[in-house]
Write a protein that holds these residues in place. Structure first.
Motif, short mmCIF file in Angstrom:
data_model
loop_
_atom_site.label_atom_id
_atom_site.label_comp_id
_atom_site.label_asym_id
_atom_site.label_seq_id
_atom_site.Cartn_x
_atom_site.Cartn_y
_atom_site.Cartn_z
N ALA A 1 -1.35 4.74 1.82
CA ALA A 1 -1.67 5.71 0.77
C ALA A 1 -0.38 6.25 0.13
N TYR A 2 0.59 6.62 0.96
CA TYR A 2 1.85 7.17 0.42
C TYR A 2 2.64 6.09 -0.33
N LYS A 3 2.66 4.87 0.24
CA LYS A 3 3.41 3.78 -0.39
C LYS A 3 2.81 3.46 -1.77
N THR A 4 1.49 3.40 -1.83
CA THR A 4 0.82 3.09 -3.10
C THR A 4 1.06 4.21 -4.11
N TYR A 5 1.02 5.44 -3.63
CA TYR A 5 1.26 6.57 -4.54
C TYR A 5 2.67 6.46 -5.13
N ARG A 6 3.63 6.12 -4.25
CA ARG A 6 5.03 6.01 -4.69
C ARG A 6 5.16 4.90 -5.75
N GLN A 7 4.48 3.77 -5.48
CA GLN A 7 4.55 2.65 -6.44
C GLN A 7 3.93 3.02 -7.78
N GLU A 8 2.79 3.70 -7.73
CA GLU A 8 2.04 3.93 -8.97
C GLU A 8 2.46 5.18 -9.73
N PHE A 9 2.85 6.22 -8.97
CA PHE A 9 3.11 7.51 -9.63
C PHE A 9 4.51 8.03 -9.35
N GLY A 10 5.35 7.20 -8.74
CA GLY A 10 6.71 7.62 -8.37
C GLY A 10 7.51 8.14 -9.54
N ASN A 11 7.17 7.68 -10.75
CA ASN A 11 7.92 8.16 -11.92
C ASN A 11 7.50 9.55 -12.37
N THR A 12 6.40 10.08 -11.78
CA THR A 12 5.91 11.39 -12.22
C THR A 12 6.42 12.54 -11.36
#
Ligand code: C5P
Length: 317
Positions: A186-197
């Motif tokens: 969950a954290y890894k996917t969040y970082r990949q998808e929303f890391g720029n926010t």
């Protein structure tokens, strides 16, 4: 005393905001964690050998070194070898009531109970902050499980500052038994998808503090305003988990339409979804409504409530 029975409560996240990523692979968080009455029972007793043994009534829970409770005992044995030699090893028996891999800190609360149980068995006299510090080396949620109540957790989740406790808010929990979500995923996917926010591994405390948006729910907690708390529930990880797991989204949407539900949110990295309700009677009614809407036996439903404490010693022999 050679045996302690402890009660190890689960938690829900009233708030989970991802502030920045960190060079160590973890994420800087702002969370509000809440102990709930749903709990496992843990017995910790001395052995005449220096071994660590784990028993559990739940077939999905490993009893080897991968169990966090085992690792908590191994940590104590490594830190306090004289006590291990004097008092012997430990047998840990876990009576599981908390759903496994559910976002409810089931494993973490078992580990916290083992730290507290061994501290008592071995007469170490460790303070709560010392136990929390030991727990933090094993998992981000363990310090909270030692402390309990209603707490703001920052850092990886291990830095705690207590809030006034929220007692007797009724909660309905829903989880598909066969569904598990990996927290790391969950954290890894969040970082990949929303890391720029969000912020990039910043050491800048002022920037971090400015990025936190939890004031509204904190104010609602200070005012003990259940309706407002329920309106301001938040969990950034819903963005990835609801998208990947339609069953979790379904529970979330169904709860939101039930009469009597004040607010609903996924707990931690899921897949458990919870609803805050006004009274026990309404909680039971919501549970029945959910069961009627989803007769699938794979769906587990619990009525529970907020409590003001963490691990408790129930009895000792
Ligand atoms: O600390 P714990 O072992 O419970 O964390 C499980 C996983 O969740 C970590 O391996 C990490 O991938 C992720 N995590 C994170 N940031 C946090 C807490 C957990 O990325 N603050």
């Amino acid at each position: 005393m050679r045996s302690y029975n402890l009660i190890a409560p689960a938690k829900i996240n009233l708030y989970l905001e991802i502030i920045s990523d960190r060079p160590d692979g973890y994420h800087e968080l702002a969370m509000i964690l809440q102990s709930i009455e749903l709990a496992d029972k843990i017995n910790v007793q001395s052995l005449s050998t220096d071994r660590i043994r784990v028993n559990c009534n739940h077939p999905q829970v490993p009893t080897d070194k991968s169990n966090l409770a085992y690792r908590a005992a191994a940590l104590m044995a490594a830190k306090f070898p004289e006590a291990l030699a004097q008092y012997g090893g430990v047998e840990i028996t876990i009576n599981k009531q908390i759903p496994v891999a559910a976002g409810l800190a089931g494993g973490s609360t078992n580990a916290a109970a083992v730290l507290i149980g061994i501290d008592l068995l071995w007469k170490l006299g460790l303070t709560k902050p010392e136990l929390e510090e030991l727990g933090a080396t094993l998992g981000s949620d363990i310090p909270f499980c030692v402390a309990g109540g209603t707490v703001i957790a920052t850092g990886r989740g291990e830095k705690l500052s207590p809030l006034p406790s929220l007692d007797h808010i009724y909660i309905v929990l829903a989880k598909y038994r066969s569904l598990e979500v990996s927290t790391a995923w969950a954290y890894k996917t969040y970082r990949q998808e929303f890391g720029n926010t969000y912020l990039k591994d910043t050491e800048n405390l002022a920037a971090r503090a400015a990025a936190v948006h939890s004031e509204v729910i904190v104010k609602a907690i200070l005012n003990k305003d259940t309706r407002e708390i329920a309106q301001k529930l938040h969990n950034d990880l819903e963005r990835v988990v609801l998208a990947a797991y339609p069953q979790v989204l379904q529970l979330r949407e169904l709860f939101a339409t039930q009469p009597g539900v004040l607010g609903t949110m996924m707990s931690g990295s899921g897949p458990t979804v919870f609803a805050l309700v006004e009274s026990e009677a309404q909680a039971q009614a919501v549970k029945l409504q959910m069961r009627a809407a989803i007769p699938d036996e794979d769906l587990e439903l619990f009525v529970t409530r907020t409590i003001t404490h963490g691990i408790q010693v129930a009895s000792s022999i």
